[in-house]
Write an enzyme that holds these catalytic residues in place. Structure first.
Site, mmCIF file in Angstrom:
data_model
loop_
_atom_site.group_PDB
_atom_site.id
_atom_site.type_symbol
_atom_site.label_atom_id
_atom_site.label_comp_id
_atom_site.label_asym_id
_atom_site.label_seq_id
_atom_site.Cartn_x
_atom_site.Cartn_y
_atom_site.Cartn_z
ATOM 1 C CB CYS A 68 -18.660 -8.167 31.285
ATOM 2 S SG CYS A 68 -17.377 -8.271 30.190
ATOM 3 N NE ARG A 69 -22.400 -4.261 31.409
ATOM 4 C CZ ARG A 69 -22.659 -3.316 30.580
ATOM 5 N NH1 ARG A 69 -23.177 -2.254 31.132
ATOM 6 N NH2 ARG A 69 -22.573 -3.454 29.347
ATOM 7 C CB SER A 70 -26.155 -9.853 31.482
ATOM 8 O OG SER A 70 -25.665 -10.454 30.391
ATOM 9 C CB CYS A 79 -25.066 -6.689 29.639
ATOM 10 S SG CYS A 79 -24.148 -8.105 29.310
ATOM 11 C CG ASP A 134 -19.169 -2.042 28.908
ATOM 12 O OD1 ASP A 134 -18.726 -3.178 29.408
ATOM 13 O OD2 ASP A 134 -19.547 -1.804 27.850
ATOM 14 C CG ASN A 176 -25.091 -13.034 27.725
ATOM 15 O OD1 ASN A 176 -25.569 -14.145 27.219
ATOM 16 N ND2 ASN A 176 -25.251 -12.982 28.798
HETATM 17 P P1 4NP Z 1 -21.089 -6.706 28.969
HETATM 18 O O1 4NP Z 1 -19.628 -6.037 28.463
HETATM 19 O O2 4NP Z 1 -22.153 -6.041 27.939
HETATM 20 O O3 4NP Z 1 -21.017 -6.464 30.311
HETATM 21 O O4 4NP Z 1 -21.062 -8.468 28.506
HETATM 22 C C1 4NP Z 1 -19.225 -6.025 27.046
HETATM 23 C C2 4NP Z 1 -18.552 -7.057 26.550
HETATM 24 C C3 4NP Z 1 -18.209 -6.871 25.126
HETATM 25 C C4 4NP Z 1 -18.210 -5.688 24.492
HETATM 26 C C5 4NP Z 1 -18.699 -4.730 25.052
HETATM 27 C C6 4NP Z 1 -19.334 -4.780 26.302
HETATM 28 N N1 4NP Z 1 -17.796 -5.318 23.284
HETATM 29 O O5 4NP Z 1 -17.709 -4.474 22.703
HETATM 30 O O6 4NP Z 1 -17.420 -6.693 22.537
#
Ligand code: 4NP
Length: 155
Positions: free
Chosen positions: A13-15, A8, A125, A11
């Site tokens: 939340c989703r992954s 993702c 997201d 790294n």
């Molecule tokens: P992820 O979510 O890609 O599912 O881990 C996010 C985590 C952090 C951010 C964006 C999406 N960020 O902008 O910091």
């Protein structure tokens, strides 16, 4: 050994959620020795960080502990090391295309293509918008489809 990495943006939340869900399915199928699982982010914002507290809480609620995972950034070598590189959405698919050697393009997948009944290709997201519960459900569906694909083709 089949090597699988979920990717993702951050790294956190989703992954890591997908890593935890898929590891549970693989364990329940008795395939711990056959499938290696990892996750990564296409950006470096959260390298070394544990999963977001909301992702940890949702996983815990479903009986899955992902608190030990730490963020790392995806890199070109991942396409040598892994057989399945699973992008959580189109933005991350684009980011991965930029670092994927042309001979490994067939390893790059949209994760939700393993859950065609969902009718969408992007895991939303949840970092800003929330919705960790629904995201977890989607990830479970696609993880089941992915495991079935690996079992059919490789095991
Ligand atoms: P992820 O979510 O890609 O599912 O881990 C996010 C985590 C952090 C951010 C964006 C999406 N960020 O902008 O910091």
């Amino acid at each position: 050994m089949i090597n699988v990495v979920f990717v993702c943006l951050g790294n956190i939340c989703r992954s890591p959620t997908a890593e935890g869900v898929f590891r549970g399915l693989v364990h329940d199928a008795g395939l711990d020795q056959d499938i290696h699982i990892d996750s990564a982010g296409t950006h470096a914002y959260h390298v070394g960080s544990p999963p977001d507290a909301r992702a940890q809480a949702e996983a815990k609620r479903r009986g899955n502990d992902i608190s030990h995972l730490r963020g790392r950034q995806a890199c070109t070598a991942d396409f040598q090391k892994f057989d399945y590189v699973l992008a959580m959405d189109g933005q991350n698919h684009q980011n991965l295309l930029k670092i994927c050697p042309p001979e490994h393009l067939e390893k790059l997948y949209m994760f939700l293509d393993f859950a065609p009944a969902l009718g969408i290709r992007d895991v939303p997201d949840p970092y800003y918008e929330g919705g960790f519960d629904g995201v977890y459900d989607m990830i479970e569906d696609a993880a089941k489809g992915l495991l079935a694909d690996i079992q059919k083709k490789h095991l």
